[in-house]
Enzyme design. Structure first.
Site, PDB file in Angstrom:
ATOM      1  N   TYR A 232      -3.127   5.171   8.680  1.00 46.25           N
ATOM      2  CA  TYR A 232      -2.478   4.113   8.504  1.00 46.25           C
ATOM      3  C   TYR A 232      -1.313   3.662   9.588  1.00 46.25           C
ATOM      4  O   TYR A 232      -0.174   3.802   9.065  1.00 46.25           O
ATOM      5  CB  TYR A 232      -2.208   3.737   7.068  1.00 46.25           C
ATOM      6  CG  TYR A 232      -1.932   2.508   6.237  1.00 46.25           C
ATOM      7  CD1 TYR A 232      -3.227   1.429   6.371  1.00 46.25           C
ATOM      8  CD2 TYR A 232      -0.750   2.016   6.281  1.00 46.25           C
ATOM      9  CE1 TYR A 232      -2.887   0.401   5.610  1.00 46.25           C
ATOM     10  CE2 TYR A 232      -0.485   0.524   5.871  1.00 46.25           C
ATOM     11  CZ  TYR A 232      -1.505  -0.125   5.570  1.00 46.25           C
ATOM     12  OH  TYR A 232      -1.343  -1.454   5.022  1.00 46.25           O
TER      13      TYR A 232
ATOM     14  N   TYR B 148       0.986  -1.333   0.129  1.00 44.70           N
ATOM     15  CA  TYR B 148      -0.005   0.045  -0.088  1.00 44.70           C
ATOM     16  C   TYR B 148       0.729   1.332  -0.073  1.00 44.70           C
ATOM     17  O   TYR B 148       1.886   1.173   0.748  1.00 44.70           O
ATOM     18  CB  TYR B 148      -0.827   0.006   1.214  1.00 44.70           C
ATOM     19  CG  TYR B 148      -1.927   1.143   1.318  1.00 44.70           C
ATOM     20  CD1 TYR B 148      -2.733   1.364   0.207  1.00 44.70           C
ATOM     21  CD2 TYR B 148      -2.217   1.784   2.435  1.00 44.70           C
ATOM     22  CE1 TYR B 148      -3.480   2.252   0.220  1.00 44.70           C
ATOM     23  CE2 TYR B 148      -3.030   2.875   2.459  1.00 44.70           C
ATOM     24  CZ  TYR B 148      -3.775   2.973   1.400  1.00 44.70           C
ATOM     25  OH  TYR B 148      -4.672   4.173   1.284  1.00 44.70           O
TER      26      TYR B 148
HETATM   27  P1  NAI Z   1      -8.282  -9.358   4.113  1.00 46.33           P
HETATM   28  O1  NAI Z   1      -9.044  -9.165   5.227  1.00 46.33           O
HETATM   29  O2  NAI Z   1      -9.219 -10.127   2.878  1.00 46.33           O
HETATM   30  O3  NAI Z   1      -7.139 -10.156   3.718  1.00 46.33           O
HETATM   31  C1  NAI Z   1      -6.343 -10.264   5.066  1.00 46.33           C
HETATM   32  C2  NAI Z   1      -6.266 -11.795   5.555  1.00 46.33           C
HETATM   33  O4  NAI Z   1      -4.981 -11.852   6.337  1.00 46.33           O
HETATM   34  C3  NAI Z   1      -7.108 -12.282   6.290  1.00 46.33           C
HETATM   35  O5  NAI Z   1      -7.577 -13.484   5.668  1.00 46.33           O
HETATM   36  C4  NAI Z   1      -6.548 -12.535   7.586  1.00 46.33           C
HETATM   37  O6  NAI Z   1      -7.265 -13.846   8.163  1.00 46.33           O
HETATM   38  C5  NAI Z   1      -5.347 -12.788   7.055  1.00 46.33           C
HETATM   39  N1  NAI Z   1      -4.013 -12.953   8.148  1.00 46.33           N
HETATM   40  C6  NAI Z   1      -3.873 -11.955   9.275  1.00 46.33           C
HETATM   41  N2  NAI Z   1      -3.046 -12.327  10.161  1.00 46.33           N
HETATM   42  C7  NAI Z   1      -2.634 -13.522   9.656  1.00 46.33           C
HETATM   43  C8  NAI Z   1      -1.591 -14.392   9.979  1.00 46.33           C
HETATM   44  N3  NAI Z   1      -0.870 -14.252  11.331  1.00 46.33           N
HETATM   45  N4  NAI Z   1      -1.334 -15.593   9.230  1.00 46.33           N
HETATM   46  C9  NAI Z   1      -2.004 -15.898   8.243  1.00 46.33           C
HETATM   47  N5  NAI Z   1      -3.096 -14.918   7.826  1.00 46.33           N
HETATM   48  C10 NAI Z   1      -3.246 -13.806   8.460  1.00 46.33           C
HETATM   49  O7  NAI Z   1      -8.002  -8.023   3.389  1.00 46.33           O
HETATM   50  P2  NAI Z   1      -7.294  -7.400   2.156  1.00 46.33           P
HETATM   51  O8  NAI Z   1      -7.361  -5.825   2.505  1.00 46.33           O
HETATM   52  O9  NAI Z   1      -7.499  -8.130   1.059  1.00 46.33           O
HETATM   53  O10 NAI Z   1      -5.829  -7.621   2.423  1.00 46.33           O
HETATM   54  C11 NAI Z   1      -4.789  -8.399   1.720  1.00 46.33           C
HETATM   55  C12 NAI Z   1      -3.589  -7.495   1.270  1.00 46.33           C
HETATM   56  O11 NAI Z   1      -3.797  -6.451   0.511  1.00 46.33           O
HETATM   57  C13 NAI Z   1      -2.753  -7.158   2.604  1.00 46.33           C
HETATM   58  O12 NAI Z   1      -1.506  -7.192   2.682  1.00 46.33           O
HETATM   59  C14 NAI Z   1      -3.295  -5.779   2.601  1.00 46.33           C
HETATM   60  O13 NAI Z   1      -2.312  -4.907   3.507  1.00 46.33           O
HETATM   61  C15 NAI Z   1      -3.240  -5.635   1.159  1.00 46.33           C
HETATM   62  N6  NAI Z   1      -3.719  -4.361   0.522  1.00 46.33           N
HETATM   63  C16 NAI Z   1      -5.013  -3.683   1.004  1.00 46.33           C
HETATM   64  C17 NAI Z   1      -5.621  -2.637   0.700  1.00 46.33           C
HETATM   65  C18 NAI Z   1      -7.168  -2.489   0.739  1.00 46.33           C
HETATM   66  O14 NAI Z   1      -7.645  -1.274   0.574  1.00 46.33           O
HETATM   67  N7  NAI Z   1      -7.931  -3.384   1.384  1.00 46.33           N
HETATM   68  C19 NAI Z   1      -5.080  -1.857  -0.302  1.00 46.33           C
HETATM   69  C20 NAI Z   1      -3.469  -2.169  -0.373  1.00 46.33           C
HETATM   70  C21 NAI Z   1      -3.145  -3.202   0.079  1.00 46.33           C
END
Ligand code: NAI
Length: 286
Positions: A182, A172
């Site tokens: 953030y 991000y």
């Molecule tokens: P999401 O909630 O779908 O995905 C995050 C996942 O990480 C969840 O499934 C959660 O269970 C898992 N997780 C957390 N701690 C964990 C651990 N210790 N071991 C294994 N799994 C773990 O949310 P999202 O937003 O799709 O996030 C996916 C990636 O995208 C992340 O790296 C996030 O920072 C990145 N991202 C998201 C943005 C947004 O606006 N949603 C923007 C830019 C990047």
């Protein structure tokens, strides 16, 4: 044969991990996922009960198949790292072999090798605190879950990745520009992830012919993003200010990931690729 992908960080059908799985499946890949241990039961039962069937639909009308779901907690590398209270926690004691090393051993045992590794996970317990108010533990926890988790996954998976393979993570823009809100060291964690993308591209490229890239994604209303608390504001800000004035869909990030994982991107490694409607290119809000 088709490629085999392991996608770490899929707990529902809203996030980037799910969308990347779909784009890879549409391109013919076999899909394995790593699901955070505390969310394993709800994810597997929703999958089984057909709750995700609508969002499993691929462009050709078929449903995405997930060959296997592995419980994973990417903050622990092996069983010796797991504290007693976590071991004893009911949500953890119901599953086994969920440390990074054990998951990779299980994938190796079940399938032998993979071609594509996707890291779509992050966690920062103090994300809602400004960096100036973040504790040492909160900061280190953010880096452990959001940055070192990728180093560890790649380190353990790369020996069973086929040459020509690729890995992708999600970052991000808060890593390089000030995004108030953030917090908790999450901006620092994303900066580490991007720097590591370059160093790991060199190391994994030289030693294993594996490519390493990261996608700097625009805002998406995922479960993780809703927890941060300002996602609607970021989506509105992007619609108002980005060159492309449309809401970003998870599918657009999924498709970019499928491209980066494919031979079409065979000379792209060590890159931060923006998939954000161009917002990163703006110098001022308009
Ligand atoms: P999401 O909630 O779908 O995905 C995050 C996942 O990480 C969840 O499934 C959660 O269970 C898992 N997780 C957390 N701690 C964990 C651990 N210790 N071991 C294994 N799994 C773990 O949310 P999202 O937003 O799709 O996030 C996916 C990636 O995208 C992340 O790296 C996030 O920072 C990145 N991202 C998201 C943005 C947004 O606006 N949603 C923007 C830019 C990047």
């Amino acid at each position: 044969r088709g490629k085999r992908a392991f996608i770490a960080g899929v707990s529902d059908d809203n996030g980037y991990g799910w969308a990347i799985a779909k784009s890879l499946a549409a391109a013919g890949a076999e899909i394995l996922v790593g699901t955070w241990v505390p969310t394993l039961n709800i994810f597997e039962s929703s999958l089984r009960r057909g709750k995700f069937d609508e969002s499993r639909k691929l462009p050709d009308g078929s449903l995405m198949e997930i060959t296997k779901v592995y419980p994973l907690d990417a903050v622990y590398d092996n069983p010796e790292d797991v504290p007693e209270d976590v071991k004893a926690n009911k949500r953890y004691s119901g599953s086994s072999n969920w440390t990074v090393q054990e998951v990779v051993e299980a994938v190796k045992h079940d399938f032998g090798n993979i071609d594509i590794l996707v890291h779509s996970l992050a966690n920062g317990p103090e994300v809602s605190k400004p960096l100036l108010e973040t504790s040492r533990n909160g900061y280190l926890a953010a880096v452990s879950a959001s940055s070192y988790s990728f180093v560890s996954l790649l380190k353990h998976f790369v020996p069973i990745m086929n040459p020509g393979g690729a890995s992708i993570s999600l970052t991000y823009i808060a890593s390089e520009r000030i995004i108030p809100g953030y917090g908790g060291g999450m901006s620092s964690a994303k900066a580490a992830l991007e720097s590591d993308t370059r160093v790991l591209a060199f190391e994994a490229g030289r030693k294993h012919k594996v490519r390493v890239n990261t996608i700097s994604a625009g805002p998406l209303r995922s479960r993780a993003a809703k927890a941060i608390g300002f996602i609607d504001m970021m989506i509105d800000y992007s619609s108002a200010n980005a060159p492309l004035q449309k809401e970003l869909s998870a599918e657009e990030v999924g498709n970019a990931a499928a491209f980066l994982a494919s031979p079409l991107a065979s000379a792209i490694t060590g890159a931060v690729v923006y998939v954000d409607n161009g917002l990163n290119a703006m110098g001022v809000g308009v």
